[in-house]
Design a protein around this motif. Structure first.
Motif, PDB file in Angstrom:
ATOM      1  N   GLN A  33       0.996  -1.429   0.146  1.00  0.00           N
ATOM      2  CA  GLN A  33       0.244  -0.185   0.341  1.00  0.00           C
ATOM      3  C   GLN A  33       0.632   0.957  -0.062  1.00  0.00           C
ATOM      4  OE1 GLN A  33      -0.884  -2.698   1.935  1.00  0.00           O
ATOM      5  NE2 GLN A  33      -2.446  -3.468   0.565  1.00  0.00           N
ATOM      6  N   ALA A  34       2.481   1.515   0.645  1.00  0.00           N
ATOM      7  CA  ALA A  34       2.922   2.283   0.249  1.00  0.00           C
ATOM      8  C   ALA A  34       3.495   2.777  -1.103  1.00  0.00           C
ATOM      9  CB  ALA A  34       4.166   2.082   0.674  1.00  0.00           C
ATOM     10  N   TYR A  35       2.753   1.463  -2.182  1.00  0.00           N
ATOM     11  CA  TYR A  35       3.358   2.453  -3.580  1.00  0.00           C
ATOM     12  C   TYR A  35       1.708   1.861  -4.511  1.00  0.00           C
ATOM     13  CZ  TYR A  35       8.562   0.863  -3.262  1.00  0.00           C
ATOM     14  OH  TYR A  35       9.356   0.960  -2.400  1.00  0.00           O
ATOM     15  N   CYS A  36       0.943   1.335  -3.873  1.00  0.00           N
ATOM     16  CA  CYS A  36      -0.536   1.077  -4.044  1.00  0.00           C
ATOM     17  C   CYS A  36      -1.600   0.953  -3.280  1.00  0.00           C
ATOM     18  CB  CYS A  36      -0.681  -0.291  -5.391  1.00  0.00           C
ATOM     19  SG  CYS A  36       0.513  -0.583  -6.055  1.00  0.00           S
ATOM     20  N   PRO A  40       5.920  -1.607  -8.102  1.00  0.00           N
ATOM     21  CA  PRO A  40       5.431  -2.650  -8.572  1.00  0.00           C
ATOM     22  C   PRO A  40       4.307  -1.838  -9.356  1.00  0.00           C
ATOM     23  CG  PRO A  40       5.451  -1.838  -5.521  1.00  0.00           C
ATOM     24  CD  PRO A  40       6.267  -1.139  -6.913  1.00  0.00           C
ATOM     25  N   ASN A  41       3.289  -2.684 -10.102  1.00  0.00           N
ATOM     26  CA  ASN A  41       1.736  -2.670 -11.051  1.00  0.00           C
ATOM     27  C   ASN A  41       0.674  -2.741 -10.384  1.00  0.00           C
ATOM     28  OD1 ASN A  41       0.047  -2.650 -13.495  1.00  0.00           O
ATOM     29  ND2 ASN A  41       1.610  -4.147 -14.328  1.00  0.00           N
ATOM     30  N   CYS A  42      -0.031  -1.892  -9.590  1.00  0.00           N
ATOM     31  CA  CYS A  42      -0.852  -1.247  -9.341  1.00  0.00           C
ATOM     32  C   CYS A  42      -1.939  -1.715 -10.121  1.00  0.00           C
ATOM     33  CB  CYS A  42      -0.753   0.299  -8.594  1.00  0.00           C
ATOM     34  SG  CYS A  42       0.652   0.587  -7.361  1.00  0.00           S
ATOM     35  N   THR A  85       0.031  -7.872  -8.554  1.00  0.00           N
ATOM     36  CA  THR A  85       0.696  -6.770  -7.934  1.00  0.00           C
ATOM     37  C   THR A  85       1.559  -6.841  -7.020  1.00  0.00           C
ATOM     38  OG1 THR A  85      -0.852  -4.548  -7.796  1.00  0.00           O
ATOM     39  CG2 THR A  85       0.842  -4.323  -6.358  1.00  0.00           C
ATOM     40  N   ALA A  86       1.357  -8.173  -6.441  1.00  0.00           N
ATOM     41  CA  ALA A  86       2.153  -9.019  -5.735  1.00  0.00           C
ATOM     42  C   ALA A  86       3.692  -9.360  -6.224  1.00  0.00           C
ATOM     43  CB  ALA A  86       2.102  -9.866  -4.460  1.00  0.00           C
ATOM     44  N   TYR A  87       3.210 -10.036  -7.314  1.00  0.00           N
ATOM     45  CA  TYR A  87       3.614 -11.221  -8.009  1.00  0.00           C
ATOM     46  C   TYR A  87       4.748  -9.660  -8.902  1.00  0.00           C
ATOM     47  CZ  TYR A  87       5.382 -13.985 -11.170  1.00  0.00           C
ATOM     48  OH  TYR A  87       7.320 -15.028 -12.237  1.00  0.00           O
ATOM     49  N   THR A  88       4.804  -9.050  -8.824  1.00  0.00           N
ATOM     50  CA  THR A  88       5.421  -7.616  -9.736  1.00  0.00           C
ATOM     51  C   THR A  88       6.098  -7.587  -9.436  1.00  0.00           C
ATOM     52  OG1 THR A  88       3.943  -6.022  -9.087  1.00  0.00           O
ATOM     53  CG2 THR A  88       3.633  -6.584 -11.319  1.00  0.00           C
TER      54      THR A  88
END
Length: 264
Positions: free
Chosen positions: A225-228, A259-261, A243-246
């Protein structure tokens, strides 16, 4: 007391059902991953086989989605189901994991492997690295929702008067302040030349506080959540979420945290 124990049994059964989609099966004695032809730029980093390490009550099939993503990126991916579904002592599971790593290395000819570990699996893997000489055979360590410094969810079982985690040894060891965690977290959190990455989510229902899923001493600790900030990912969802996988994919190529949100 009977009602309380019945409630605990129902809760544990529900968690097991959520963590799996099929009847539990033992981890294969001889690693034999289904591999896919490299089709992406990430395939160049596939020299190290990747072992996906399951968590408490997590059967192997529950980790097939993340293993499939890894194979699509060109990795030789293996799934390690904790012995006894991880209910026993974490050091015992770590010793069995050490043997599995040796099997993977022997079957692939690889000198080192990378580890992507979920929940308790991250503690099993870290114990292997720190106490069983695993730093010589692991290049990268990535944990997903691992209670590195314990969780109040384990403590709450005793608070409710249900005994010491209802006799589940691994639960006792994941309790904040446990002897096991005091030993594991004594000294350097990130021994050896291993590259350490932890991934956590504010929506984790089982690791509380969520900050306890991070480690010290130079690890890359990523809060989704700091990024997305709008991304909703729970504890079990960490092995399914795009997103976690990226973040995992970036960690396996020593890339920056990007991360890709919007990833599915």
């Amino acid at each position: 007391m009977l009602l309380r124990k019945t409630a605990l049994v129902l809760a544990l059964a529900t968690a097991a059902l959520l963590a799996s989609t099929a009847t539990a099966t033992a981890a294969p004695a001889d690693p034999a991953p289904a591999t896919a032809a490299p089709t992406t730029p990430f395939a160049a980093a596939a020299a190290n086989p990747v072992i996906v390490v399951g968590g408490l009550s997590g059967v192997a099939v529950a980790y097939e989605p993340i293993a499939a993503r890894l194979r699509a990126d060109g990795y030789r991916a293996f799934i390690y189901q904790l012995p006894g579904l991880g209910l026993g002592g974490i050091p015992t599971s770590a010793r069995a994991f050490a043997s599995y790593v040796d099997q993977v290395r022997a079957s692939t000819g690889a000198a080192t492997v990378d580890v992507v570990a979920h929940s308790e699996g991250g503690l099993v893997s870290r114990y292997y690295l720190k106490r069983l000489g695993g730093t010589a055979t692991v290049g990268r360590y990535v944990s997903l929702g691992t209670p590195q410094y314990g969780t109040y969810v384990a403590n709450i079982v005793a608070f409710l008067g249900l005994g010491s985690c209802a006799g589940v040894v691994a639960c006792q060891q994941m309790t904040i302040g446990s002897t096991f965690l005091a030993d594991l977290n004594a000294g350097d959190d990130t021994p050896g030349a291993v590259r350490y990455t932890t991934i956590r989510t504010l929506k984790d229902e089982l690791v509380r506080p969520t900050g306890n899923a991070a480690v010290n001493d130079g690890a890359t600790n990523v809060l989704i959540q700091a990024y997305c900030p709008l991304r909703v990912v729970g504890h079990l969802g960490l092995v399914l979420d795009g997103t976690a996988y990226t973040i995992v994919r970036g960690a396996l190529v020593d890339g920056p945290v990007r991360p890709n949100c919007l990833a599915l």
